[in-house]
Design a protein around this motif. Structure first.
Motif, short mmCIF file in Angstrom:
data_model
loop_
_atom_site.label_atom_id
_atom_site.label_comp_id
_atom_site.label_asym_id
_atom_site.label_seq_id
_atom_site.Cartn_x
_atom_site.Cartn_y
_atom_site.Cartn_z
N SER A 19 0.82 -1.22 0.00
CA SER A 19 0.00 0.00 0.00
C SER A 19 0.85 1.26 0.00
O SER A 19 0.45 2.29 -0.54
CB SER A 19 -0.92 0.00 1.23
N VAL A 22 -7.80 -6.02 -1.13
CA VAL A 22 -7.65 -4.58 -0.92
C VAL A 22 -8.91 -4.03 -0.24
O VAL A 22 -8.82 -3.23 0.70
CB VAL A 22 -7.39 -3.84 -2.26
N GLU A 23 -10.06 -4.46 -0.71
CA GLU A 23 -11.33 -4.02 -0.11
C GLU A 23 -11.42 -4.44 1.35
O GLU A 23 -11.91 -3.69 2.21
CB GLU A 23 -12.51 -4.58 -0.90
N TYR A 44 -8.97 -4.98 3.54
CA TYR A 44 -8.08 -4.18 4.38
C TYR A 44 -8.48 -2.70 4.42
O TYR A 44 -8.02 -1.95 5.27
CB TYR A 44 -6.64 -4.31 3.89
N SER A 45 -9.35 -2.31 3.50
CA SER A 45 -9.78 -0.91 3.46
C SER A 45 -10.93 -0.62 4.41
O SER A 45 -11.32 0.54 4.59
CB SER A 45 -10.20 -0.53 2.03
N LYS A 46 -11.49 -1.66 4.99
CA LYS A 46 -12.64 -1.48 5.89
C LYS A 46 -12.24 -0.75 7.17
O LYS A 46 -11.15 -0.94 7.66
CB LYS A 46 -13.26 -2.85 6.23
#
Length: 202
Positions: free
Chosen positions: A77, A197-198, A200-202
């Motif tokens: 990231s 990615v989604e 870990y984006s929470k």
């Protein structure tokens, strides 16, 4: 959590993919394990469940533990570009994976063992850390005393032409070179990195 050492076919059936290589058990039973077999009613997965399953699949595929995976994602990231692609590139650059891709070992777990048991050199130096990150230009080779090991000779003998454009291989000297990080299209694993990615984006 320690590294998984249980039945690999069971895990492959869970994800319905041969993540550890060709699997006859998966071919015969292409449905998740469980006492009720294919007839069991399985509820619709939530978005979170789908994302988590994808992350677990990648961890099992590359043999990475949770903390290692989390650290790799942070590193991916922080780099410029697409985080999901960066993550896969970092996974592909692990020394155990490179040894596997070069054909020195038939599986990633076998490659991990070769590295741990001090059979592999990077740029002429002994490296026994499977998670070691290989960089473009690095030369990976089998240690001279290890070139006659049956596991290595059998694996190399069964090796076909160089399947990966980001690697070079010298079959005479059992030496490979990591030319560059692979682009996403070149990585053959069936992975939906956008789901990770989604997650870990929470």
């Amino acid at each position: 959590m320690a590294r998984y050492t249980g039945p690999k076919s069971k895990i492959a059936r869970k994800f319905r993919e041969p993540i550890f290589g060709p699997d006859k058990a998966l071919e015969r039973k292409n449905y998740p394990p469980g006492q009720h077999g294919p007839s069991k009613r399985r509820g619709k997965q939530s978005e979170y469940s789908i994302q988590l399953t994808e992350k677990q699949k990648v961890k099992y595929t590359y043999g990475v533990l949770e903390k290692q995976f989390s650290n790799l994602f942070k590193k991916a990231s922080a780099k410029g570009g697409i985080a999901g692609t960066n993550l896969l590139q970092l996974l592909e650059a692990r020394l155990d994976n490179v040894v596997y891709r070069l054909g020195i070992a038939t599986t990633r777990s076998a490659a991990r063992q070769l590295v741990s048991h001090r059979h592999i050199l990077v740029n002429g130096e002994l490296v026994n850390i499977p998670s070691f990150s290989v960089r473009p230009g690095d030369v990976i080779e089998v240690r001279e005393k290890s070139k006659s090991l049956e596991a290595i000779t059998n694996s190399v003998a069964g090796r076909t032409i160089n399947k990966y454009s980001w690697l070079e291989w010298d079959s005479k000297n059992l030496t490979g070179k990591f030319i560059q990080f692979p682009d996403r299209e070149s990585i053959p694993e069936n992975i939906k990195e956008n789901l990770i990615v989604e997650l870990y984006s929470k």
